[in-house]
Motif scaffolding. Sequence first.
Motif, PDB file in Angstrom:
ATOM      1  N   ARG A  85       0.813  -0.679   0.117  1.00 21.44           N
ATOM      2  CA  ARG A  85       0.091   0.206   0.120  1.00 21.44           C
ATOM      3  C   ARG A  85       1.170   1.429  -0.105  1.00 21.44           C
ATOM      4  O   ARG A  85       0.415   2.498  -0.886  1.00 21.44           O
ATOM      5  CB  ARG A  85      -0.869   0.085   1.041  1.00 21.44           C
ATOM      6  CG  ARG A  85      -1.749   1.167   1.651  1.00 21.44           C
ATOM      7  CD  ARG A  85      -3.481   1.642   0.156  1.00 21.44           C
ATOM      8  NE  ARG A  85      -3.990   2.089  -0.087  1.00 21.44           N
ATOM      9  CZ  ARG A  85      -4.928   3.310  -0.481  1.00 21.44           C
ATOM     10  NH1 ARG A  85      -4.163   2.460  -1.682  1.00 21.44           N
ATOM     11  NH2 ARG A  85      -5.484   3.371  -0.097  1.00 21.44           N
ATOM     12  N   TYR A  86       2.030   1.480   0.964  1.00 19.07           N
ATOM     13  CA  TYR A  86       3.068   2.469   0.563  1.00 19.07           C
ATOM     14  C   TYR A  86       3.248   2.972  -0.726  1.00 19.07           C
ATOM     15  O   TYR A  86       3.667   3.599  -1.262  1.00 19.07           O
ATOM     16  CB  TYR A  86       3.314   2.276   1.863  1.00 19.07           C
ATOM     17  CG  TYR A  86       4.834   1.121   1.824  1.00 19.07           C
ATOM     18  CD1 TYR A  86       6.185   2.112   1.301  1.00 19.07           C
ATOM     19  CD2 TYR A  86       5.441  -0.084   2.238  1.00 19.07           C
ATOM     20  CE1 TYR A  86       6.884   1.332   0.893  1.00 19.07           C
ATOM     21  CE2 TYR A  86       6.042  -0.250   2.009  1.00 19.07           C
ATOM     22  CZ  TYR A  86       7.617  -0.091   0.783  1.00 19.07           C
ATOM     23  OH  TYR A  86       8.427  -0.550   1.007  1.00 19.07           O
ATOM     24  N   ILE A 125       0.662   4.115  -2.593  1.00 10.75           N
ATOM     25  CA  ILE A 125       1.215   5.803  -2.465  1.00 10.75           C
ATOM     26  C   ILE A 125       2.004   6.421  -2.871  1.00 10.75           C
ATOM     27  O   ILE A 125       2.420   7.904  -3.863  1.00 10.75           O
ATOM     28  CB  ILE A 125       0.480   5.994  -0.672  1.00 10.75           C
ATOM     29  CG1 ILE A 125      -0.591   5.272  -0.467  1.00 10.75           C
ATOM     30  CG2 ILE A 125       0.874   7.433  -0.270  1.00 10.75           C
ATOM     31  CD1 ILE A 125      -0.501   5.360   0.638  1.00 10.75           C
ATOM     32  N   ALA A 126       3.329   5.742  -2.558  1.00 10.32           N
ATOM     33  CA  ALA A 126       4.443   7.411  -3.212  1.00 10.32           C
ATOM     34  C   ALA A 126       4.509   6.795  -4.236  1.00 10.32           C
ATOM     35  O   ALA A 126       4.409   8.041  -5.176  1.00 10.32           O
ATOM     36  CB  ALA A 126       5.876   5.715  -2.570  1.00 10.32           C
ATOM     37  N   GLU A 127       4.083   5.566  -5.282  1.00 12.69           N
ATOM     38  CA  GLU A 127       3.668   6.418  -6.822  1.00 12.69           C
ATOM     39  C   GLU A 127       2.617   7.969  -6.642  1.00 12.69           C
ATOM     40  O   GLU A 127       2.897   8.264  -8.121  1.00 12.69           O
ATOM     41  CB  GLU A 127       3.420   4.400  -7.148  1.00 12.69           C
ATOM     42  CG  GLU A 127       2.871   5.011  -8.685  1.00 12.69           C
ATOM     43  CD  GLU A 127       4.365   5.449  -9.673  1.00 12.69           C
ATOM     44  OE1 GLU A 127       4.322   5.169 -10.441  1.00 12.69           O
ATOM     45  OE2 GLU A 127       5.483   5.372  -9.130  1.00 12.69           O
ATOM     46  N   GLN A 138       5.756   5.951   5.592  1.00  9.19           N
ATOM     47  CA  GLN A 138       6.442   4.390   4.805  1.00  9.19           C
ATOM     48  C   GLN A 138       6.410   5.371   3.171  1.00  9.19           C
ATOM     49  O   GLN A 138       8.245   5.456   2.525  1.00  9.19           O
ATOM     50  CB  GLN A 138       5.764   3.389   4.369  1.00  9.19           C
ATOM     51  CG  GLN A 138       6.381   2.610   5.988  1.00  9.19           C
ATOM     52  CD  GLN A 138       6.300   1.259   5.796  1.00  9.19           C
ATOM     53  OE1 GLN A 138       5.385   0.882   6.279  1.00  9.19           O
ATOM     54  NE2 GLN A 138       6.733  -0.005   5.251  1.00  9.19           N
ATOM     55  N   ALA A 139       5.845   5.691   2.763  1.00  8.79           N
ATOM     56  CA  ALA A 139       5.777   6.692   0.836  1.00  8.79           C
ATOM     57  C   ALA A 139       6.441   7.948   1.431  1.00  8.79           C
ATOM     58  O   ALA A 139       7.199   7.433  -0.012  1.00  8.79           O
ATOM     59  CB  ALA A 139       4.076   7.060   1.043  1.00  8.79           C
ATOM     60  N   LEU A 187      10.642   8.555  -0.851  1.00  2.00           N
ATOM     61  CA  LEU A 187      10.715   9.828  -2.286  1.00  2.00           C
ATOM     62  C   LEU A 187      12.046  10.235  -1.102  1.00  2.00           C
ATOM     63  O   LEU A 187      12.386  11.246  -2.644  1.00  2.00           O
ATOM     64  CB  LEU A 187       9.189  10.383  -2.167  1.00  2.00           C
ATOM     65  CG  LEU A 187       7.951  10.066  -2.490  1.00  2.00           C
ATOM     66  CD1 LEU A 187       6.822  10.922  -2.463  1.00  2.00           C
ATOM     67  CD2 LEU A 187       8.303   8.659  -4.076  1.00  2.00           C
ATOM     68  N   ALA A 188      12.360  10.202   0.078  1.00  5.68           N
ATOM     69  CA  ALA A 188      12.736  11.271   0.223  1.00  5.68           C
ATOM     70  C   ALA A 188      14.180  10.659   0.443  1.00  5.68           C
ATOM     71  O   ALA A 188      15.155  11.211  -0.591  1.00  5.68           O
ATOM     72  CB  ALA A 188      12.656  11.231   1.943  1.00  5.68           C
ATOM     73  N   GLN A 189      14.621   8.958   0.247  1.00 10.31           N
ATOM     74  CA  GLN A 189      15.792   8.389  -0.463  1.00 10.31           C
ATOM     75  C   GLN A 189      15.778   8.650  -1.378  1.00 10.31           C
ATOM     76  O   GLN A 189      17.391   8.691  -2.157  1.00 10.31           O
ATOM     77  CB  GLN A 189      15.277   6.592   0.011  1.00 10.31           C
ATOM     78  CG  GLN A 189      14.786   6.776   1.813  1.00 10.31           C
ATOM     79  CD  GLN A 189      15.132   5.074   1.335  1.00 10.31           C
ATOM     80  OE1 GLN A 189      14.965   4.019   0.437  1.00 10.31           O
ATOM     81  NE2 GLN A 189      14.601   4.384   2.902  1.00 10.31           N
ATOM     82  N   GLU A 190      14.516   8.933  -2.706  1.00 13.19           N
ATOM     83  CA  GLU A 190      15.008   9.374  -3.932  1.00 13.19           C
ATOM     84  C   GLU A 190      15.294  10.769  -3.870  1.00 13.19           C
ATOM     85  O   GLU A 190      16.042  10.946  -5.382  1.00 13.19           O
ATOM     86  CB  GLU A 190      13.639   8.833  -4.481  1.00 13.19           C
ATOM     87  CG  GLU A 190      13.065   7.670  -4.269  1.00 13.19           C
ATOM     88  CD  GLU A 190      12.275   7.421  -5.268  1.00 13.19           C
ATOM     89  OE1 GLU A 190      11.009   7.796  -5.986  1.00 13.19           O
ATOM     90  OE2 GLU A 190      11.449   5.792  -5.206  1.00 13.19           O
TER      91      GLU A 190
END
Length: 271
Positions: A5-6, A9-11, A47-48, A52-55
């Motif tokens: 699920r996360y 949402i991230a996508e 988590q989502a 995005l922060a990691q990216e």
Amino acid sequence: MPSSRYLEIAEALRQAILAGEHPVGARLPSESDLAARWSASRGTVRQAVGLLAQEGLIGSRQGARRVVLRQELRHSFQQLNSFAQWAHAMGREPSSLILSRVTRPANPEEASRLGTTPGAEVLHVLRLRRLDGEPVLVERTAYTDWVAPAVRELPDDCVSIMNSIAENAGIVAHYGEHLIDAVAAGSEDARLLRVRRGSPLLRQRYLTYTASGRTIEWTDDRYRAGTVAFSVSNSAAAAPLARTAGPDMTPPPGAGSPSPGAGSPSSATGS
């Protein structure tokens, strides 16, 4: 709630950022607002946005909401992902064409990197990678003899060699070690990437290993300028990034002694 699920949402947030719905410098909605919008828990939303922060797409200040940092395509070294996985995560359509597959003796550098004897046979693959139909990457890979049969069986338009050999032959990459620098485009690179000879290219060279430390491949990837940026997250509490004057790589646990002249470990591959 499903663990994926996360990722959904991230996508959705990623696509909104890349489409300009959340411009650089803008704040994302709060975690509670996002949780309400997606009917998800705040932990799932966290988590989502963490992904995005990691990216490198978003960041934050202490006590503040997440802020959009950039909209360019960044390839994070936080996880060991293939070029195809990264492209799909960015909402882009990857394609690939194997231009040649040649079995030949390993040159001294390949032999040193792959941990084999000079002159031992390796499978050399030349491949052109595209995003949304545009050429972005020329990939030259030497595969060890135990991996070569699985690579020979793949179709020329195989989108991800790494994913395919994992599914078809159980050859799974667990470790990646990378060297990144810039080089000038030679005649072949210039023709394939549709740039002028001598144009700057971002080069990523890397080794991948199995969980037991068995070497899979040694690759030289050359990206057209402006098509990708690599991101690395670090902190004062972690081991500092290594800066060296030349190639330097250290094998993963179980891989034995380092080869002469080898770079600092990280994780992301182009296969």
